[in-house]
Design a protein around this motif. Structure first.
Motif, PDB file in Angstrom:
ATOM      1  N   THR A 247       0.845  -1.191   0.000  1.00 60.96           N
ATOM      2  CA  THR A 247       0.000   0.000   0.000  1.00 60.96           C
ATOM      3  C   THR A 247       0.884   1.245   0.000  1.00 60.96           C
TER       4      THR A 247
ATOM      5  N   ASP B 226       0.498   5.358   1.271  1.00 59.70           N
ATOM      6  CA  ASP B 226      -0.232   6.493   1.848  1.00 59.70           C
ATOM      7  C   ASP B 226       0.729   7.676   1.851  1.00 59.70           C
TER       8      ASP B 226
ATOM      9  N   LYS C  91      -3.713   8.133  -1.865  1.00 58.87           N
ATOM     10  CA  LYS C  91      -3.883   6.826  -1.234  1.00 58.87           C
ATOM     11  C   LYS C  91      -4.039   5.751  -2.305  1.00 58.87           C
TER      12      LYS C  91
ATOM     13  N   ALA D  63      -4.537   2.060   0.821  1.00 53.22           N
ATOM     14  CA  ALA D  63      -4.167   2.375   2.202  1.00 53.22           C
ATOM     15  C   ALA D  63      -5.407   2.484   3.093  1.00 53.22           C
TER      16      ALA D  63
ATOM     17  N   SER E 275      -7.275   7.821   6.531  1.00 55.69           N
ATOM     18  CA  SER E 275      -6.527   8.834   7.284  1.00 55.69           C
ATOM     19  C   SER E 275      -7.519   9.797   7.927  1.00 55.69           C
TER      20      SER E 275
ATOM     21  N   LEU F  71      -2.128   9.381  10.035  1.00 52.48           N
ATOM     22  CA  LEU F  71      -2.044   8.267   9.091  1.00 52.48           C
ATOM     23  C   LEU F  71      -1.935   6.966   9.871  1.00 52.48           C
TER      24      LEU F  71
END
Length: 490
Positions: free
Chosen positions: A361, A363, A378, A381, A384, A425
């Motif tokens: 992933t 982010d 993203k 991910a 957030s 995050l």
């Protein structure tokens, strides 16, 4: 030895070619380094005593002022504009070359696909219509299967490489379109600055500022110290702040100490905002290392990137993949690539097996310290969060991680930040742990209750609450990144 330009020819014989250096504002100073044969016993103009019985060569520097008229300045500015346009066109030509090379790779891949289709065309009945012969012809041999597989893999890699060339072409085109103007400060301001800096033991040569696209200024100053004294760029920034009546800080590529030789040093206006990042993490209970990797760094002009990657699986293998993704993204951003371009290039690396056929992933939180904006990117991910006092906004996406499809979908969200905001995050392990308790949906309300101002303490409070929800059973790696955003006090 420094002499005036009015050397007497009957006393000195000059030979050699000079080297031209341009300094100053309205007047330019030419420094020529030439060998001089000194014949007189004593030069009354310069007070130099020499041996009368022998003549020898000595390197000297002649200082000469040249008055530059307005028309000549206009010609010089026009020549600079022509050179800038020439370099821009060269970059565009390079971009076209990369684009044509990418097209040729794609066309070659289409030809390979056509050859593969001809190779697979074995299902047609023979002319006598015998179905038994047709069935035998439908079964490819082992050698043909290996050839087909090899052609498919090669075609995929050609497509990925063509995409990388396209990104190079796009980046060069964007660089060629960027326009920045170098401007001089006023003559009065320059002389005042040069006088004050000289009083501090610093000689100032050329000075101009570059206005960036967002409006802030960068200053390029040619300086050297008068004698062997230690002067830091921080000290110079303090002097410039007073003399230019604006808060100046050294550029991230500026040297820390000034040299005794003429060199250029970069300074910039201090950003309107600053950030501080805190972290907290928990490792999967069956592993010794976390498979999550994160990084926070400054790049470009007043930009800060916060990266978080969760590799597939856990342990060393997951860490290898996520660390490679974060490291590549950092290098791409520092080299001038956009976040979207960096993600496409990294996806190509994962598809070709550059880090072991893994997925990961990504982010990415991109903060502009001058504009006060935050861009969330993203790919696969976890959600957030943006915390503003007691209000918490969830920012999520629904797409696949990197390394699964040829063209990954990158979802981006832009928010304007305010003084005292917090960006949070999280990795997937945090959401999974919350689902063992009250559920992931309650996480925004939980975050809004915390009143901690320190980012590290806030990250620790969030992780502690999540560990209580899963009763200390860490089934997956957990990482919490909290970045505080504050306005810079003037």
């Amino acid at each position: 030895m420094r002499m005036r330009s009015s050397l007497r020819r009957k006393e000195n014989e000059l030979s050699g070619n000079g080297q031209l250096f341009l300094f100053g504002k309205a007047d330019f100073v030419c420094y020529y380094k030439v060998p001089v044969r000194l014949l007189s016993e004593k030069n009354p103009d310069y007070g130099c005593v020499f041996d009368k019985h022998r003549a020898f060569c000595l390197p000297i520097i002649i200082t000469q002022k040249i008055q530059i008229t307005k028309s000549e300045k206009g010609v010089m500015m026009m020549e600079a504009a022509v050179l800038q346009d020439y370099e821009r066109r060269r970059l565009l030509e390079y971009a076209d070359s990369f684009r044509e090379l990418a097209d040729s790779f794609q066309n070659f891949g289409l030809e390979s696909a056509a050859e593969e289709a001809l190779l697979l065309k074995r299902t047609e009945l023979p002319e006598d219509g015998n179905p038994q012969l047709a069935e035998e012809k439908m079964i490819p041999t082992e050698e043909e299967r290996q050839l087909i597989l090899w052609e498919r893999q090669l075609s995929e890699q050609r497509g990925i490489f063509a995409g990388q060339l396209q990104e190079m072409s796009r980046m060069l085109s964007e660089i060629a379109k960027q326009e920045r103007n170098a401007e001089k400060i006023s003559e009065k301001k320059y002389r005042q600055l040069a006088r004050e800096m000289k009083a501090e033991g610093i000689l100032v040569g050329d000075l101009f500022y570059i206005r960036a696209a967002d409006g802030h200024r960068q200053y390029s100053i040619q300086m050297r110290t008068v004698k062997t004294i230690s002067v830091s760029s921080e000290d110079v920034a303090g002097l410039l702040s007073v003399l230019l009546d604006t808060r100046i800080v050294p550029h991230r590529n500026c040297g820390y100490f000034l040299s005794g030789e003429w060199e250029y040093y970069m300074f910039q206006e201090e950003p309107c905002f600053h950030v501080l990042t805190g972290t907290a993490k928990a490792i999967k209970q069956t592993e010794s290392v976390s498979g999550d990797c994160f990084e926070s760094f400054e790049y470009g002009d007043g930009k800060v990137a916060i990266l978080l990657s969760d590799g597939m699986g856990a342990g060393e293998s997951a860490l290898k993949c996520s660390a490679a993704v974060v490291d590549l993204m950092q290098h791409f951003l520092e080299a001038g690539f956009s976040v979207e371009a960096g993600m496409r290039l990294i996806n190509g690396v994962l598809l070709t097996g550059g880090v072991g056929h893994y997925t990961s992933t990504m982010d990415c939180c991109n903060i502009d310290l001058y504009q006060g904006t935050c861009h969330f990117y993203k790919v696969g991910a976890a959600p957030s969060y943006l915390k503003r006092e007691n209000l918490v906004e969830q920012i999520s996406s629904r797409n696949l991680p990197l390394g699964l499809v040829d063209n990954p979908e990158s979802e981006s969200v832009t928010r304007f930040l305010e003084d005292g905001d917090y960006i949070i995050l999280l990795s997937d392990g945090v959401a999974e742990a919350m689902n063992q308790g009250i559920g992931e949906a309650a996480l925004p309300e939980v975050i809004s209750r915390f009143q901690t101002k320190n980012p590290s303490e806030l990250a620790g409070d969030i992780l502690t609450y999540v560990l209580h929800q899963c009763k200390g059973e860490v089934r997956d790696d957990m990482t919490v990144l909290v970045t505080g955003f504050w306005e810079t006090t003037r």
